[in-house]
Design an enzyme around this catalytic site. Structure first.
Site, PDB file in Angstrom:
ATOM      1  N   LYS A  40      17.432   6.826  -2.128  1.00  0.00           N
ATOM      2  CA  LYS A  40      16.363   5.887  -1.778  1.00  0.00           C
ATOM      3  C   LYS A  40      15.335   6.614  -0.913  1.00  0.00           C
ATOM      4  O   LYS A  40      15.698   7.255   0.066  1.00  0.00           O
ATOM      5  CB  LYS A  40      16.906   4.683  -1.020  1.00  0.00           C
ATOM      6  CG  LYS A  40      15.806   3.677  -0.632  1.00  0.00           C
ATOM      7  CD  LYS A  40      16.341   2.320  -0.309  1.00  0.00           C
ATOM      8  CE  LYS A  40      17.203   2.346   0.934  1.00  0.00           C
ATOM      9  NZ  LYS A  40      17.675   0.998   1.319  1.00  0.00           N
ATOM     10  N   CYS A  55       0.391   5.912   0.860  1.00  0.00           N
ATOM     11  CA  CYS A  55       0.479   5.758  -0.592  1.00  0.00           C
ATOM     12  C   CYS A  55       1.455   4.635  -0.974  1.00  0.00           C
ATOM     13  O   CYS A  55       2.528   4.501  -0.370  1.00  0.00           O
ATOM     14  CB  CYS A  55       0.974   7.086  -1.180  1.00  0.00           C
ATOM     15  SG  CYS A  55       1.372   7.003  -2.947  1.00  0.00           S
ATOM     16  N   CYS A  57       1.556   4.005  -4.615  1.00  0.00           N
ATOM     17  CA  CYS A  57       1.613   4.182  -6.086  1.00  0.00           C
ATOM     18  C   CYS A  57       2.648   5.239  -6.461  1.00  0.00           C
ATOM     19  O   CYS A  57       2.926   5.463  -7.635  1.00  0.00           O
ATOM     20  CB  CYS A  57       0.238   4.583  -6.630  1.00  0.00           C
ATOM     21  SG  CYS A  57      -0.232   6.298  -6.339  1.00  0.00           S
ATOM     22  N   CYS A  66      -1.791   8.689   1.291  1.00  0.00           N
ATOM     23  CA  CYS A  66      -2.566   8.455   0.063  1.00  0.00           C
ATOM     24  C   CYS A  66      -3.507   9.624  -0.203  1.00  0.00           C
ATOM     25  O   CYS A  66      -4.090  10.186   0.732  1.00  0.00           O
ATOM     26  CB  CYS A  66      -3.370   7.158   0.249  1.00  0.00           C
ATOM     27  SG  CYS A  66      -4.611   6.862  -1.015  1.00  0.00           S
ATOM     28  N   HIS A  70      -4.086   6.752  -6.972  1.00  0.00           N
ATOM     29  CA  HIS A  70      -3.934   5.382  -7.485  1.00  0.00           C
ATOM     30  C   HIS A  70      -5.152   4.975  -8.316  1.00  0.00           C
ATOM     31  O   HIS A  70      -5.024   4.180  -9.254  1.00  0.00           O
ATOM     32  CB  HIS A  70      -3.728   4.382  -6.344  1.00  0.00           C
ATOM     33  CG  HIS A  70      -4.846   4.305  -5.375  1.00  0.00           C
ATOM     34  ND1 HIS A  70      -4.884   5.085  -4.234  1.00  0.00           N
ATOM     35  CD2 HIS A  70      -5.993   3.575  -5.366  1.00  0.00           C
ATOM     36  CE1 HIS A  70      -5.996   4.820  -3.561  1.00  0.00           C
ATOM     37  NE2 HIS A  70      -6.690   3.914  -4.230  1.00  0.00           N
TER      38      HIS A  70
END
Lengths: 91, 91
Positions: A40, A55, A57, A66, A70
């Site tokens: 995980k 982020c 995405c 990020c 995306h």
């Protein structure tokens, strides 16, 4: 849940938790890129001031931050995911 | 990019940005639940102290915060997504 009086938890609460879970139509793997070997991928971030863009995405080259990928993912897949922007406000 | 001397941007830089983008195998829509009408779901969060756990599986009932649904999603889809935990550290 006990067997001969011994309280046995199911092998993994994940599997038990999933028993009643019905995936949405089209629901498949989200993470195709980041730490695929990890069971995980959770990230802990400490902030004391300023702003960070995170982020969501799972395609960023600077994950967990990020990098704008995306935008390309959304255009290519008809999705609408965007980042989480966290700002620390001094009290 | 100009037409008769008039600088015209492509209809949307998103589409332009996507021109060279090749989706990964299995890459499809990630968001099947949250604000599906919105062109892009970005969230701004202000924090001054403490800790928050943010969803990155796009399935939480308390989005943008995590409610643990990723455990069921991972078990059902063989994924390994987990939350982002942000802690504000006093300077």
């Amino acid at each position: 849940f006990s067997v001969m009086g011994v309280n046995t938890r199911p092998i993994s609460t994940q599997l038990h938790a999933a028993a009643d879970y019905v995936p949405k139509e089209g629901e498949g793997k989200i993470n195709l890129l980041i730490d695929l070997e990890s069971p995980k991928v959770a990230n802990m971030e400490e902030m004391s001031s300023g702003k960070k863009v995170f982020c969501r995405c799972w395609l960023s080259g600077t994950f967990p931050l990020c990098d704008g990928t995306h935008v390309k993912h959304n255009a290519a897949c008809g999705d609408n995911v965007g980042p989480l922007i966290v700002t620390v406000k001094s009290e």
